[in-house]
Design a protein around this motif. Structure first.
Motif, PDB file in Angstrom:
ATOM      1  N   GLY A  19      19.255   0.158  23.688  1.00 34.35           N
ATOM      2  CA  GLY A  19      19.606   1.512  24.109  1.00 34.35           C
ATOM      3  C   GLY A  19      18.469   2.211  24.834  1.00 34.35           C
ATOM      4  N   SER A  20      18.816   3.286  25.534  1.00 36.19           N
ATOM      5  CA  SER A  20      17.821   4.031  26.329  1.00 36.19           C
ATOM      6  C   SER A  20      16.635   4.457  25.476  1.00 36.19           C
ATOM      7  CB  SER A  20      18.443   5.295  26.934  1.00 36.19           C
ATOM      8  OG  SER A  20      19.610   5.009  27.629  1.00 36.19           O
ATOM      9  N   SER A  21      16.915   4.977  24.260  1.00 36.48           N
ATOM     10  CA  SER A  21      15.819   5.524  23.456  1.00 36.48           C
ATOM     11  C   SER A  21      14.846   4.424  23.033  1.00 36.48           C
ATOM     12  CB  SER A  21      16.361   6.253  22.231  1.00 36.48           C
ATOM     13  OG  SER A  21      16.996   5.342  21.371  1.00 36.48           O
ATOM     14  N   THR A  57      21.929  -3.482  28.824  1.00 39.34           N
ATOM     15  CA  THR A  57      20.866  -2.485  28.793  1.00 39.34           C
ATOM     16  C   THR A  57      21.342  -1.126  29.277  1.00 39.34           C
ATOM     17  OG1 THR A  57      18.611  -1.955  29.531  1.00 39.34           O
ATOM     18  CG2 THR A  57      20.016  -3.107  31.103  1.00 39.34           C
ATOM     19  N   SER A  58      20.939  -0.102  28.570  1.00 38.04           N
ATOM     20  CA  SER A  58      21.134   1.273  29.025  1.00 38.04           C
ATOM     21  C   SER A  58      19.886   1.661  29.803  1.00 38.04           C
ATOM     22  CB  SER A  58      21.285   2.208  27.832  1.00 38.04           C
ATOM     23  OG  SER A  58      22.275   1.742  26.967  1.00 38.04           O
ATOM     24  N   GLY A  59      19.838   2.897  30.184  1.00 37.15           N
ATOM     25  CA  GLY A  59      18.609   3.397  30.802  1.00 37.15           C
ATOM     26  C   GLY A  59      18.767   3.865  32.228  1.00 37.15           C
ATOM     27  N   ALA A  60      19.921   3.546  32.859  1.00 35.11           N
ATOM     28  CA  ALA A  60      20.081   3.908  34.273  1.00 35.11           C
ATOM     29  C   ALA A  60      19.939   5.417  34.469  1.00 35.11           C
ATOM     30  CB  ALA A  60      21.438   3.430  34.775  1.00 35.11           C
ATOM     31  N   ILE A  61      20.661   6.170  33.659  1.00 32.91           N
ATOM     32  CA  ILE A  61      20.651   7.625  33.842  1.00 32.91           C
ATOM     33  C   ILE A  61      19.275   8.194  33.498  1.00 32.91           C
ATOM     34  CG2 ILE A  61      21.694   9.801  33.061  1.00 32.91           C
ATOM     35  CD1 ILE A  61      24.322   8.163  32.619  1.00 32.91           C
ATOM     36  N   ALA A  62      18.711   7.705  32.384  1.00 32.77           N
ATOM     37  CA  ALA A  62      17.401   8.207  31.958  1.00 32.77           C
ATOM     38  C   ALA A  62      16.323   7.906  33.001  1.00 32.77           C
ATOM     39  CB  ALA A  62      17.040   7.577  30.609  1.00 32.77           C
ATOM     40  N   VAL A  63      16.333   6.686  33.544  1.00 31.13           N
ATOM     41  CA  VAL A  63      15.317   6.302  34.531  1.00 31.13           C
ATOM     42  C   VAL A  63      15.526   7.077  35.837  1.00 31.13           C
ATOM     43  CG1 VAL A  63      14.504   4.381  35.979  1.00 31.13           C
ATOM     44  CG2 VAL A  63      14.902   4.022  33.539  1.00 31.13           C
ATOM     45  N   VAL A 143      23.719  -6.523  31.941  1.00 31.89           N
ATOM     46  CA  VAL A 143      24.973  -5.764  32.080  1.00 31.89           C
ATOM     47  C   VAL A 143      24.729  -4.287  31.775  1.00 31.89           C
ATOM     48  CG1 VAL A 143      27.351  -5.580  31.238  1.00 31.89           C
ATOM     49  CG2 VAL A 143      26.218  -7.815  31.248  1.00 31.89           C
ATOM     50  N   ASN A 144      25.408  -3.440  32.532  1.00 37.35           N
ATOM     51  CA  ASN A 144      25.458  -2.014  32.192  1.00 37.35           C
ATOM     52  C   ASN A 144      26.829  -1.511  32.642  1.00 37.35           C
ATOM     53  OD1 ASN A 144      24.760   0.563  31.325  1.00 37.35           O
ATOM     54  ND2 ASN A 144      23.112   0.862  32.814  1.00 37.35           N
ATOM     55  N   GLU A 145      27.165  -0.325  32.208  1.00 33.25           N
ATOM     56  CA  GLU A 145      28.383   0.279  32.736  1.00 33.25           C
ATOM     57  C   GLU A 145      28.093   0.701  34.175  1.00 33.25           C
ATOM     58  OE1 GLU A 145      30.362   3.072  30.228  1.00 33.25           O
ATOM     59  OE2 GLU A 145      32.120   2.879  31.510  1.00 33.25           O
ATOM     60  N   ASN A 146      29.111   0.648  35.031  1.00 30.38           N
ATOM     61  CA  ASN A 146      28.919   1.092  36.412  1.00 30.38           C
ATOM     62  C   ASN A 146      29.016   2.619  36.440  1.00 30.38           C
ATOM     63  OD1 ASN A 146      28.628   1.253  39.122  1.00 30.38           O
ATOM     64  ND2 ASN A 146      30.334  -0.101  39.648  1.00 30.38           N
ATOM     65  N   ASP A 147      27.929   3.240  35.983  1.00 30.07           N
ATOM     66  CA  ASP A 147      27.945   4.690  35.762  1.00 30.07           C
ATOM     67  C   ASP A 147      28.172   5.500  37.043  1.00 30.07           C
ATOM     68  OD1 ASP A 147      27.355   4.694  32.935  1.00 30.07           O
ATOM     69  OD2 ASP A 147      25.339   4.055  33.436  1.00 30.07           O
ATOM     70  N   THR A 148      27.861   4.921  38.189  1.00 35.59           N
ATOM     71  CA  THR A 148      27.993   5.703  39.428  1.00 35.59           C
ATOM     72  C   THR A 148      29.449   5.919  39.821  1.00 35.59           C
ATOM     73  OG1 THR A 148      27.759   3.696  40.728  1.00 35.59           O
ATOM     74  CG2 THR A 148      25.778   4.992  40.383  1.00 35.59           C
ATOM     75  N   GLY A 157      31.927   4.435  28.244  1.00 35.36           N
ATOM     76  CA  GLY A 157      31.257   5.618  27.707  1.00 35.36           C
ATOM     77  C   GLY A 157      29.993   5.365  26.918  1.00 35.36           C
ATOM     78  N   ASP A 158      29.879   4.224  26.278  1.00 35.45           N
ATOM     79  CA  ASP A 158      28.637   3.944  25.552  1.00 35.45           C
ATOM     80  C   ASP A 158      28.421   2.439  25.525  1.00 35.45           C
ATOM     81  OD1 ASP A 158      29.148   2.697  22.666  1.00 35.45           O
ATOM     82  OD2 ASP A 158      30.836   3.959  23.228  1.00 35.45           O
ATOM     83  N   ASN A 159      27.149   2.066  25.459  1.00 37.99           N
ATOM     84  CA  ASN A 159      26.829   0.646  25.593  1.00 37.99           C
ATOM     85  C   ASN A 159      26.959  -0.153  24.295  1.00 37.99           C
ATOM     86  OD1 ASN A 159      26.487   1.021  28.259  1.00 37.99           O
ATOM     87  ND2 ASN A 159      24.340   0.380  28.343  1.00 37.99           N
ATOM     88  N   ASP A 160      27.113   0.535  23.150  1.00 43.38           N
ATOM     89  CA  ASP A 160      27.441  -0.218  21.928  1.00 43.38           C
ATOM     90  C   ASP A 160      28.809  -0.877  22.141  1.00 43.38           C
ATOM     91  OD1 ASP A 160      25.146   0.605  20.589  1.00 43.38           O
ATOM     92  OD2 ASP A 160      26.114   2.426  19.844  1.00 43.38           O
ATOM     93  N   SER A 220      18.653  10.400  23.718  1.00 44.24           N
ATOM     94  CA  SER A 220      18.853   9.932  25.083  1.00 44.24           C
ATOM     95  C   SER A 220      20.036   8.992  25.260  1.00 44.24           C
ATOM     96  CB  SER A 220      17.582   9.274  25.611  1.00 44.24           C
ATOM     97  OG  SER A 220      17.019   8.482  24.633  1.00 44.24           O
ATOM     98  N   GLY A 221      20.424   8.283  24.239  1.00 46.39           N
ATOM     99  CA  GLY A 221      21.555   7.368  24.391  1.00 46.39           C
ATOM    100  C   GLY A 221      22.863   8.066  24.070  1.00 46.39           C
ATOM    101  N   THR A 222      23.927   7.280  24.085  1.00 46.18           N
ATOM    102  CA  THR A 222      25.240   7.846  23.817  1.00 46.18           C
ATOM    103  C   THR A 222      25.731   7.427  22.444  1.00 46.18           C
ATOM    104  OG1 THR A 222      25.583   7.405  26.148  1.00 46.18           O
ATOM    105  CG2 THR A 222      27.464   8.218  24.943  1.00 46.18           C
ATOM    106  N   GLY A 223      25.132   6.364  21.910  1.00 40.03           N
ATOM    107  CA  GLY A 223      25.694   5.789  20.687  1.00 40.03           C
ATOM    108  C   GLY A 223      25.132   6.355  19.396  1.00 40.03           C
ATOM    109  N   GLY A 224      25.988   6.604  18.424  1.00 35.87           N
ATOM    110  CA  GLY A 224      25.559   6.905  17.059  1.00 35.87           C
ATOM    111  C   GLY A 224      26.119   5.808  16.189  1.00 35.87           C
TER     112      GLY A 224
HETATM  113  N1  GLU Z   1      25.178   3.431  30.726  1.00 31.37           N
HETATM  114  C1  GLU Z   1      24.263   4.479  30.369  1.00 31.37           C
HETATM  115  C2  GLU Z   1      22.935   4.283  31.099  1.00 31.37           C
HETATM  116  O1  GLU Z   1      22.587   3.208  31.468  1.00 31.37           O
HETATM  117  C3  GLU Z   1      23.937   4.548  28.902  1.00 31.37           C
HETATM  118  C4  GLU Z   1      25.075   4.524  27.945  1.00 31.37           C
HETATM  119  C5  GLU Z   1      24.546   4.537  26.515  1.00 31.37           C
HETATM  120  O2  GLU Z   1      23.461   5.099  26.268  1.00 31.37           O
HETATM  121  O3  GLU Z   1      25.190   4.003  25.620  1.00 31.37           O
HETATM  122  O4  GLU Z   1      22.188   5.210  31.285  1.00 31.37           O
END
Ligand code: GLU
Length: 286
Positions: A19-21, A57-63, A143-148, A157-160, A220-224
């Motif tokens: 996750g991003s965090s 991997t998450s992190g696209a939005i954060a980066v 792999v990531n979600e195609n957030d764009t 919605g979340d990478n979990d 920073s992430g979406t998952g709990g």
């Molecule tokens: N796909 C989002 C990203 O890469 C993160 C989703 C998530 O944190 O679960 O920024």
């Protein structure tokens, strides 16, 4: 019980989600290169053992947010701004991964997915074929979600959840969720000191699923815990064991795979009536 962990040694196809965090320095939000380096080294070493490896991997939005440097967090709200961050950040994230993978002579690939990738029969079939070819070539798919492009209607919605979908799609033997928690507790350990740690979950009961709904995610992430239990449901129903472990030491990956008792193990509980495309179609973000 220890036999269960011994079984981890034989896992051949492994999906690992970070996750991003877990990828950022908490103080600055910038990428933690030391952690990234250890992560990539661990994955390459699994590949060197002949295992098939997928990184979610998450992190696209954060980066991306960091790269364009907008101070006011409130500006994150419009979807288009997040999508723009993701467009910048995904490329940067991949550049960083590619550089480190190259240091270990490992070829990596990028796969970006949305709900449609699973729901649409042709898309799903194509994605499955692509993964299969990449495994044959010894490549590690990232792999990531195609957030764009993933707005409400088509977003997972979340990478979990995404990682469990991927694990199911590629018929993985094991899904490892690396997170900022040690595993599953009977209650939120940050709020309740009496919360009990759960080492193995053999059956995902309704009570457990309910418990997850009251927990919250990291900043920073979406998952709990809720999304992690949803992931366990998808993975388990389709025959994939899952482990939640703490990412504070990334080397936990090889420790888990050598059979050490770390994190919470969710045993697969295959359900022949579980229909992945239908399940994904009906998923709603809350
Ligand atoms: N796909 C989002 C990203 O890469 C993160 C989703 C998530 O944190 O679960 O920024």
């Amino acid at each position: 019980m220890s036999d269960l962990r011994e079984m981890m040694k034989d896992k051949k196809r492994i999906v690992i989600k970070i996750g991003s965090s877990s990828l950022q320095h908490a103080e600055t939000g910038d990428l933690d290169y030391t952690k990234l380096d250890v992560l990539v080294r661990e994955l390459c070493d699994l590949r060197n053992q002949g295992k098939d490896v997928v990184l979610v991997t998450s992190g696209a939005i954060a980066v991306g947010r960091k790269a364009v440097f907008i101070k006011d967090e409130k500006e994150d709200n419009p979807i288009a701004v997040k999508q723009a961050y993701a467009a910048v950040g995904q490329a940067r994230l991949m550049m960083t991964y590619q550089k480190i993978f190259a240091e270990y002579n490992q070829v990596a690939a990028q796969i970006l997915m949305t709900k449609n990738t699973i729901v649409d029969n042709l898309n799903r079939f194509n994605a499955q074929n692509t993964f299969a070819e990449l495994f044959k070539l010894g490549v590690i798919p990232i792999v990531n979600e195609n957030d764009t492009v993933a707005t409400y209607e088509i977003e997972i919605g979340d990478n979990d959840t995404l990682s469990a979908i991927v694990a199911s799609l590629v018929k993985a033997d094991l899904l490892i969720l690396l997170s900022d928690i040690d595993g599953l507790y009977t209650d939120d350990p940050r709020k309740n000191p009496d919360a009990q740690y759960i080492e193995v979950v053999e059956k995902l009961t309704d009570d457990l699923m309910e418990m997850g709904k009251t927990s919250t995610g990291s900043d920073s992430g979406t998952g709990g815990m809720n999304t992690k239990l949803q992931a366990a449901k998808i993975a388990g129903s389709t025959g994939v064991d899952m482990i939640i472990a703490n990412s504070k030491d990334i080397k936990v990956i090889h420790r888990l795979l050598s059979g050490q008792k770390i994190g919470t193990l969710f045993l697969a509980d295959p359900d022949e009536n579980f229909d992945l495309p239908l399940y994904v179609q009906q998923m709603h973000r809350e």
